[in-house]
Design an enzyme around this catalytic site. Structure first.
Site, short mmCIF file in Angstrom:
data_model
loop_
_atom_site.label_atom_id
_atom_site.label_comp_id
_atom_site.label_asym_id
_atom_site.label_seq_id
_atom_site.Cartn_x
_atom_site.Cartn_y
_atom_site.Cartn_z
CD GLU A 1 -41.78 33.56 90.08
OE1 GLU A 1 -40.51 33.51 89.98
OE2 GLU A 1 -42.09 32.19 89.94
CD GLU B 1 -41.22 34.79 94.31
OE1 GLU B 1 -39.68 34.94 94.02
OE2 GLU B 1 -42.12 34.82 93.79
#
Length: 613
Positions: free
Chosen positions: A184, A259
């Protein structure tokens, strides 16, 4: 005819997905097609769930894998945690619960592929986002940057991880399908040169298979590196998933939700997050129907034991240290049992299977027990337990003392004869104030408390401040502001206090020989020692509703922290760490040293918040 062909191809995809990596042959290929992954040159849909090896007892890894297969998963995702594997600079540890290679190999034995996420930064509600504390002692070092010291330490780490895991990639006969570069990163920065440095280090470490990046939708452009497969987090609208990926991948797939969140994590003093399965079953159904691959975060959360919980902190929110339970309201609960969410997700996955394939039976729930009352017959006040201190004119941080986690006592002299404000310029994170060993108040970073009023009698007195590290920040712009203890000046009545002695209490191990039968007379934090007998070891939950704040060890295992403010009121004690016969238990209690009886429950309490001041 066209519909028949499509149905046949879907059946092939899902049959391959559910069969997993298999055991008959080690020769496989894994590549990118225009719209799907290709396993051995056939379309393949990843149905993965995240499990973190340190959050599950090693003895239970295989059982969790079997549960994954029973829900219909074909793959397991996991981070790799730098601060576990290099707790001190240059000292690597891949033993016991840190044996990540064994975790991957067990997955293969159980017919599961693995998605590996070994980047130095993991977030994961984990202490310092996975970074080892000692990085902060390297002057000028900046994590997630091109800074030379950081890249040097990063390379040493990733090379060691490569030695353990690169041979287990699918292109080397193993079961690791693909490897994530950074984590991320788009939520933190947008330096493509830095990302390219990451990619190069991964290749040099032996990770020469399929590499990918993942980011939330709003940050995916910033966090993606051209040439790597882009993946998206937190978005399950098929149209938006495909649009985001195609925009970065020359109009092509495959499409991977790295995710997919079926719930959320908890932090101290706020309600337990719980989301009904029905809010997700339709979304899961749609995603699978569209041929999109997913990784559920989390499939099984487990427990954040020891001092490994992280914390969130941004300008818009207060300091939020996370609880020890990482139950996450996941399909598999903290103890590894199937929940209603598990069963409903299983039903959704089963809908898409070929008619001639059936899922394995769901293993029965593990037995649990309620322990009889445990009474503690030995204890020692923490001021009597601590050893020699280190003298310095100003307060030293945990990092100055080369102490990773735990607690520290700060001691100095204070002139009395007045009532005034004691102020700490930077308390990290929870402090208990004593004058001559008598408790006078607490300070809590969560509540913005860095001061208290003291009424000190005439004369010279001893000021003691007991400080707890409640977890370093794991997300956001404050990763570089993560030192612990007292990080600035301490003033009384506006005057800076000097001449400090620091006593480190890392409590990575407790010296049982120091704990005597003498009761502590003052309300200082106290270490208590006891034992209990077990006939048939089963899971249990230690009930801390009548206790205050602290941490508990059983048979040498640090099970994590408890705090009466909740929402977590119990600590999960796995059967795997119990023994037939006598078991040792140690508790560090900060706020209620008079508590002396502990009981166990058959079920956890994770949803009780108290207004405890």
């Amino acid at each position: 005819m066209k519909k028949t062909i499509i149905n046949f191809l879907n059946a092939v995809v899902f049959l391959a997905a559910l069969l997993g990596c298999g055991k008959s042959s080690d020769q496989h290929s894994f590549t990118l097609g225009d719209s799907t992954f290709m396993l051995d040159n056939k379309p393949y849909q990843i149905i993965s769930g995240e499990i973190h090896y340190p959050r599950v007892p090693r003895e239970a890894w295989r059982a969790r894998m079997k549960m994954a297969k029973a829900m219909g998963l074909n793959t397991i995702g996991t981070y790799v945690f730098w601060n576990l594997h290099e707790p001190e600079k240059g000292k690597f540890d891949f033993s016991g619960n840190n044996d990540i290679a064994a975790f991957v190999k067990i997955a293969k034995e159980e017919g599961l592929w693995v998605i590996l996420r070994p980047s130095p930064y993991v977030c994961a509600e984990w202490e310092f986002g996975g970074y080892p504390y000692w990085l902060q002692n390297e002057k000028g070092l900046e994590v997630r940057s091109r800074e030379k010291q950081y890249l040097s330490e990063y390379k040493k780490y990733i090379d060691e991880i490569g030695k353990q895991l690169a041979p287990l990639q699918i292109n080397h006969g193993g079961n690791i399908l693909m490897v994530q570069v950074e984590n991320e990163y788009g939520s933190y920065g947008a330096d493509k040169v830095y990302l390219e440095m990451n990619r190069k280090m991964f290749l040099e470490a032996g990770f020469d298979g399929l590499l990918y990046t993942c980011d939330p939708e709003k940050d995916i452009v910033k966090g993606h590196l051209k040439g790597l497969m882009p993946a998206i987090n937190g978005q399950d609208n098929p149209l938006k998933v495909k649009q985001a990926v195609r925009s970065l991948n020359q109009g092509k797939g495959p499409f991977f939700i790295a995710e997919w969140y079926p719930a959320w994590f908890d932090w101290w003093g706020t309600p337990h997050h719980k989301v009904p399965a029905d809010q997700y079953t339709g979304k899961l159904d749609t995603v699978l129907k569209e041929g999109i691959s997913i990784n559920m975060y989390m499939f099984h959360g487990g427990s954040t034991r020891g001092f490994m919980n992280g914390a969130n902190f941004r300008d818009s929110i207060p300091f939020e240290p996370q609880i020890s339970s990482y139950d996450y309201d996941a399909p598999l609960d903290e103890a590894g049992n199937a929940t209603e969410k598990f069963m409903k997700f299983r039903e959704v996955i089963a809908k898409h299977l070929p008619k001639d394939y059936s899922l394995p039976q769901v293993p029965e729930a593990k037995p649990s027990m309620a322990l009889t009352s445990i009474k503690f017959d030995k204890e020692i006040g923490i001021f009597d337990y601590m050893g020699a201190g280190k003298v310095n004119e100003d307060p030293l941080t945990f990092e100055d003392m080369n102490q990773a986690y735990g607690y520290m006592v700060y001691k100095t002299k204070i002139a009395g004869g007045k009532k005034a404000e004691l102020k700490i310029d930077g308390l990290r994170d929870y402090g208990i104030v004593f004058i001559d060993g008598e408790r006078k108040g607490t300070m809590d970073r969560r509540l913005g408390q860095e001061q208290t009023i003291l009424d000190v009698p005439q004369g010279s007195h001893t000021l003691e401040i007991f400080v707890e590290n409640m977890g370093r920040i794991n997300f956001g712009p404050n990763l570089l502001k993560n030192k612990k203890g007292i990080i600035g000046d301490v003033t009384f009545g506006g005057k800076i206090l000097k001449g400090w002695t620091m006593y480190g209490l890392p409590l990575d191990k407790v010296d049982v020989s120091k704990i005597s039968a003498v009761k502590s007379q003052k309300k200082t934090p106290v270490l208590k020692l006891g034992s209990f007998d077990v006939v048939n070891p089963s899971d249990t939950y230690l009930d801390f509703r009548r206790w205050g704040k602290g941490v508990v060890w059983v048979n040498g295992h640090n099970l994590g922290k408890y705090w009466s403010i909740g929402p977590q009121q119990t600590i999960y004690l796995p059967a795997e760490w119990l023994k037939k016969g006598k078991n040792e238990i140690i508790i560090l209690e900060l706020n209620k040293p008079e508590a002396n009886v502990l009981t166990g429950l058959e079920q956890p309490i994770l949803d009780q918040v108290n207004n405890d001041k």
